[in-house]
Design a protein around this motif. Sequence first.
Motif, mmCIF file in Angstrom:
data_model
loop_
_atom_site.group_PDB
_atom_site.id
_atom_site.type_symbol
_atom_site.label_atom_id
_atom_site.label_comp_id
_atom_site.label_asym_id
_atom_site.label_seq_id
_atom_site.Cartn_x
_atom_site.Cartn_y
_atom_site.Cartn_z
ATOM 1 N N HIS A 116 -54.836 20.455 3.102
ATOM 2 C CA HIS A 116 -56.242 20.185 2.397
ATOM 3 C C HIS A 116 -57.183 21.001 3.139
ATOM 4 O O HIS A 116 -58.295 21.635 2.315
ATOM 5 C CB HIS A 116 -56.749 18.776 2.598
ATOM 6 N N SER A 145 -60.659 12.801 1.296
ATOM 7 C CA SER A 145 -59.894 12.423 0.220
ATOM 8 C C SER A 145 -59.792 11.236 -0.231
ATOM 9 O O SER A 145 -60.458 9.939 0.259
ATOM 10 C CB SER A 145 -58.385 13.101 0.336
ATOM 11 N N GLY A 291 -60.275 18.371 0.684
ATOM 12 C CA GLY A 291 -59.568 17.031 -0.047
ATOM 13 C C GLY A 291 -60.633 16.610 -1.222
ATOM 14 O O GLY A 291 -61.651 17.578 -1.409
ATOM 15 N N GLY A 292 -60.092 15.858 -2.054
ATOM 16 C CA GLY A 292 -60.559 15.803 -3.376
ATOM 17 C C GLY A 292 -62.182 15.298 -3.414
ATOM 18 O O GLY A 292 -62.671 15.725 -4.229
ATOM 19 N N MET A 323 -59.019 19.094 -5.271
ATOM 20 C CA MET A 323 -57.836 17.926 -5.427
ATOM 21 C C MET A 323 -56.541 18.218 -5.196
ATOM 22 O O MET A 323 -56.138 19.422 -4.977
ATOM 23 C CB MET A 323 -58.001 17.220 -7.016
ATOM 24 N N ASP A 324 -55.512 17.147 -5.036
ATOM 25 C CA ASP A 324 -54.123 17.589 -4.829
ATOM 26 C C ASP A 324 -53.584 18.732 -5.636
ATOM 27 O O ASP A 324 -53.777 18.663 -6.521
ATOM 28 C CB ASP A 324 -53.435 16.270 -4.875
#
Length: 355
Positions: A116, A145, A291-292, A323-324
């Motif tokens: 991330h 996240s 991270g998200g 995001m992932d």
Amino acid sequence: MTLVLGIETSCDETAAAVVEDGKIVRSNVVASQHELHAEYMGVVPEVASRAHVEAILPIIRRALHDADLTLADIDAIAVGHRPGLIGSLLIGVAAAKALSWSLGIPLIAVDHVHAHLYAGFLRDAPPADNIEMPHTFPALGLVVSGGHTSIYRIDAHWQLTRVGATIDDAIGEAFDKAATMLGLPYPGGPNLDRLARTDNANDRAFDLPISRLGRDSLDMSFSGLKTAVLYAIKGRPNRDGSYDRSLDDMPPDQRRDLAASFQRAAVRAVILKLERALDSNTACSAIVAGGGVTANSRLRSELAALAERRSLPLVIPAMDYCMDNAAMIAGLGSVRLAEGERATLDLAPVPTTAC
Ligand code: KG4
Ligand code: ZN
């Protein structure tokens, strides 16, 4: 030119991507399972791993197709092997091992949380700027996240020391739970962000707690904030645990103001700790976030303002890489490949991060 195929299956996204020379994203395919989990308002591990099994090969094929490549062009396979849901990780790791073995190319194991923090270094086209500036490291890293909320000192892309972390909920989890309490659809974070951004939203309407956890602590806590949202909606519980009010009693403009007040408090809690970390570590030459929750509009603008106040560059992912995704796995995998790092076919998925 080095081409790395990245595979990511740690939670509820099946993703594959091809990254050139560790920076240029040639393709980035993400199959979200949100619809499958929506009725449960959260990820069901068994459902997630079964969906990964079905999606993994078509998604890898699609990533190669989008990049206009075949497997024969790929130099290495990188896979997110930790942290995550064990049954989900297992699918990506098994696919990556099979590809690496059958193609006779290196297998690289990548920590999802560290990846991330690489996402902000990715570009869609050849970078015009030299983003890896000589003074990027040591940097102050922030991962926000659904599963993690941590502050790091980053000495190199793979060399991270955690200096602070949430002691309870992750910030993304708090966003998702607050959104559920506000009656917003799953996944809640982006929907709460949207509501908080609507016209006339008053982010001071509700006085919500911002945890500090002692004068020097770089740790964070979001559970009190979550409870405060619950009480703002339902009032304090009666002795028997029942509530006198419900969300139905809250008019739409108050819901909007509560969303904005929550978002302000959650973001302030993070910024406050970053300020503190920067005060105690003057050697930092950049702020790197990932991270998200870095997709959050308020966090993005407050991080930009913080970086400006401190005259530091801010490395933050483009929206597609918050995001992932597997591009961040392939990107960090490329760095590890260049350093000679190799995983063997004994590679096992691990549910927890290294730091
Ligand atoms: O990094 P990520 O995709 O998955 C994990 O590694 O956990 O992060 C997902 C989290 C979820 O909690 C989601 O609600 C949150 O990121 N998120 C947001 C926004 N977009 C995604 N939270 C707040 N505002 C957003 N715009
Ligand atoms: Zn993630």
